[in-house]
Motif scaffolding. Structure first.
Motif, PDB file in Angstrom:
ATOM      1  N   ASP A 119      -6.053   8.623  -2.003  1.00 28.45           N
ATOM      2  CA  ASP A 119      -4.822   9.547  -1.681  1.00 28.45           C
ATOM      3  C   ASP A 119      -5.239  11.052  -1.029  1.00 28.45           C
ATOM      4  O   ASP A 119      -4.615  11.369   0.033  1.00 28.45           O
ATOM      5  N   VAL A 124      -1.652  -4.897  -3.682  1.00 28.20           N
ATOM      6  CA  VAL A 124      -1.867  -5.400  -2.627  1.00 28.20           C
ATOM      7  C   VAL A 124      -2.195  -7.091  -2.842  1.00 28.20           C
ATOM      8  O   VAL A 124      -1.569  -8.052  -2.165  1.00 28.20           O
ATOM      9  N   SER A 131       0.800  -1.230   0.029  1.00 26.40           N
ATOM     10  CA  SER A 131      -0.017   0.043  -0.142  1.00 26.40           C
ATOM     11  C   SER A 131       1.035   1.199  -0.130  1.00 26.40           C
ATOM     12  O   SER A 131       0.583   2.171  -0.679  1.00 26.40           O
ATOM     13  N   ARG A 132       2.070   1.226   0.717  1.00 26.90           N
ATOM     14  CA  ARG A 132       2.832   2.495   0.853  1.00 26.90           C
ATOM     15  C   ARG A 132       3.586   2.555  -0.251  1.00 26.90           C
ATOM     16  O   ARG A 132       3.953   3.630  -0.890  1.00 26.90           O
ATOM     17  N   THR A 168      -3.737   0.061  -5.894  1.00 29.49           N
ATOM     18  CA  THR A 168      -3.116  -0.440  -4.590  1.00 29.49           C
ATOM     19  C   THR A 168      -3.946  -1.815  -4.482  1.00 29.49           C
ATOM     20  O   THR A 168      -3.277  -2.735  -3.901  1.00 29.49           O
ATOM     21  N   THR A 169      -5.215  -1.964  -4.872  1.00 28.35           N
ATOM     22  CA  THR A 169      -5.895  -3.309  -4.738  1.00 28.35           C
ATOM     23  C   THR A 169      -5.216  -4.406  -5.632  1.00 28.35           C
ATOM     24  O   THR A 169      -5.033  -5.502  -4.954  1.00 28.35           O
ATOM     25  N   HIS A 215      -7.734   2.505   4.117  1.00 27.79           N
ATOM     26  CA  HIS A 215      -6.615   1.386   3.626  1.00 27.79           C
ATOM     27  C   HIS A 215      -7.275   0.040   3.291  1.00 27.79           C
ATOM     28  O   HIS A 215      -8.662  -0.060   3.517  1.00 27.79           O
ATOM     29  N   SER A 273      -0.895   1.137 -11.077  1.00 18.24           N
ATOM     30  CA  SER A 273      -0.426   1.822  -9.701  1.00 18.24           C
ATOM     31  C   SER A 273      -1.707   1.621  -8.750  1.00 18.24           C
ATOM     32  O   SER A 273      -1.735   2.276  -7.793  1.00 18.24           O
ATOM     33  N   ALA A 322       2.505   1.738  -3.376  1.00 12.22           N
ATOM     34  CA  ALA A 322       1.463   2.076  -4.457  1.00 12.22           C
ATOM     35  C   ALA A 322       1.408   3.504  -4.344  1.00 12.22           C
ATOM     36  O   ALA A 322       1.154   4.396  -5.392  1.00 12.22           O
ATOM     37  N   GLU A 323       1.304   4.248  -2.971  1.00 17.83           N
ATOM     38  CA  GLU A 323       1.191   5.665  -2.852  1.00 17.83           C
ATOM     39  C   GLU A 323       2.406   6.159  -3.607  1.00 17.83           C
ATOM     40  O   GLU A 323       2.318   7.212  -4.115  1.00 17.83           O
ATOM     41  N   MET A 354      -8.586   5.464  -6.404  1.00 15.95           N
ATOM     42  CA  MET A 354      -6.981   5.543  -5.690  1.00 15.95           C
ATOM     43  C   MET A 354      -6.862   7.144  -5.728  1.00 15.95           C
ATOM     44  O   MET A 354      -6.236   7.508  -4.335  1.00 15.95           O
TER      45      MET A 354
END
Length: 435
Positions: free
Chosen positions: A386, A329, A279-280, A325-326, A398, A323, A282-283, A382
């Motif tokens: 953010d 992860v 997750s981090r 997150t889902t 999250h 990019s 991806a940010e 996303m």
């Protein structure tokens, strides 16, 4: 003309800004999991504590002296850095943020009373943030770094350099004799771009000081050493070879890794850990307007503890690059499930995003053959996530598999037993002034 502005003992200074009682005391900020010293006050340095020294080697000093050891508070340091850099930008029109506590300011030619202006900016940083700093001014970046080193040591190590050069040192205001004196006083290893290993090899040839480096023929530096040393030689001679980088180069890879607070030997906390790491990462990926074509996940046991060794990794290809997150992860969780084996005491895990490309130049994959999850466009989701996390705090929104709603019963999160409040980023930790 360049300036280098550097916050003194930055992490310690951030702590002291909110706890004035720490001023004058030896203070050390510890790394992740309270492992080793990563920032020391001048008082702690005088006690003999070295940068990178393991905490267990000096923890006894807390009992026999006034030594204060604190866990790293990176959220606070990052916010204080942003405030400091915003003020430092007032010195000139161009800025390159070099690290969390350093920045170069460029295009300073023609500014009147530059030294006085530098003192004013330094005082403003101290007044508005509580962070002391030093400033070096010179026609090249390497000389600006050298002048910053002089300004810092002249203040904290009396006698090492002339006292009048403390806090702000302007190379152009020095006479030829003063410049030679500074170069002779400075060891070659303290010159930006040389370091200890190269300095040791240079010493074998009798090149011991910055003056010796500056007197080297540039062709000799290139032929016997490298183009990088040639560049350093020319910069010390006053020839600007390193330009200001206003925009950071695109990242080649993004990694998020952590050592666990306690060894882990079951799968659920590993899933939580790699979910948070992905997750981090991806940010950071979205912040750089990039997408990843592959994800590597790894875990390993400690090489310093007895017992069976474990060190495995796996790489998952992402089609198309993403990019989301889902998706990232999901790939990280699939990877850790693939390599996990029971019976090992795991000390560290991590996620690395590879094969990065620009999102603006993204070539769309053939959706007919792409995985169903990759077909969904979650870009708006996303973006919203953010923005919410930026406004209300990290991980406000999250992925459920990070386990943030649960207590850290398995102890995989970092040990931060000595962390101070996040004074500037958390409303419930804001300092309270009492009459």
């Amino acid at each position: 003309m360049f300036a280098l502005i550097d916050g003194n003992n930055f992490y310690v200074s951030c702590e002291r800004a909110f706890r004035p009682s720490l001023r004058g005391l030896p203070v050390v900020v510890l790394s992740n999991n309270d492992g080793c010293a990563i920032s020391r006050s001048d008082e702690a340095k005088a006690m003999g504590i070295k940068m990178g020294q393991p905490y267990f080697q000096f923890r006894g000093l807390e009992l026999v002296s006034q030594l204060v050891c604190l866990s790293a508070n990176f959220e606070l340091y990052g916010d204080m850095s942003a405030r400091m850099m915003a003020i430092a930008a007032g010195l000139g029109p161009l800025q390159e943020i070099y690290s969390i506590d350093e920045c170069f300011i460029g295009d300073l030619d023609g500014i009147r009373d530059l030294t006085r202006r530098a003192f004013a900016v330094r005082e403003r940083i101290l007044c508005w943030t509580g962070i002391p700093s030093c400033i070096g001014l010179a026609p090249t970046k390497t000389l600006a770094k050298l002048c910053n080193h002089v300004a810092k040591d002249a203040e904290r190590k009396p006698g090492s350099y002339p006292a009048e050069l403390a806090q702000v040192c302007n190379w152009t205001e020095l006479s030829r004799e003063q410049r030679i004196d500074l170069l002779r006083r400075t060891p070659a290893g303290d010159v930006w771009g040389i370091g200890r290993r190269i300095a040791a090899k240079l010493a074998e040839q009798g090149i011991l000081t910055a003056m010796d480096v500056a007197r080297m023929p540039a062709t000799q530096a290139r032929d016997e050493w490298s183009v990088l040393l040639e560049r350093t030689v020319r910069e010390l001679q006053g020839i600007s070879c390193i330009s200001l980088e206003q925009a950071p180069a695109p990242k080649q890879q993004i990694a998020c890794t952590r050592s666990f607070g306690h060894p882990i030997n079951i799968l659920p906390p590993l899933i939580e850990a790699v979910s948070e790491f992905a997750s981090r990462a991806a940010e950071k990926l979205r912040h750089g307007n990039q997408r990843a074509g592959a994800l590597l996940v790894f875990a390993h046991s400690s090489p310093f503890r007895p017992g069976p060794r474990f060190n495995k990794s796996t790489t998952i290809q992402l089609h198309p690059p993403t990019s989301d997150t889902t998706v990232l992860v999901g790939a990280a969780v699939a990877g850790i499930r693939r390599i996990y084996e029971p019976g090992y005491q795991l000390a560290k895990a991590g996620v690395m995003l590879l094969d990065l490309t620009s999102a603006t130049n993204q070539v769309q994959g053939d959706l007919l053959f792409d995985a169903p999850a990759a077909k969904r466009d979650h870009s708006k989701l996303m973006e919203a996530m953010d923005k919410i996390n930026e406004r209300y705090g990290k991980a406000t929104v999250h992925i459920a598999s990070t386990g943030r709603t649960q207590e850290d019963e398995d102890g995989w999160r970092m040990k931060q037993e000595r962390r101070t409040p996040r004074y500037t980023t958390k409303l419930d930790e804001i300092p309270i002034a009492r009459a």
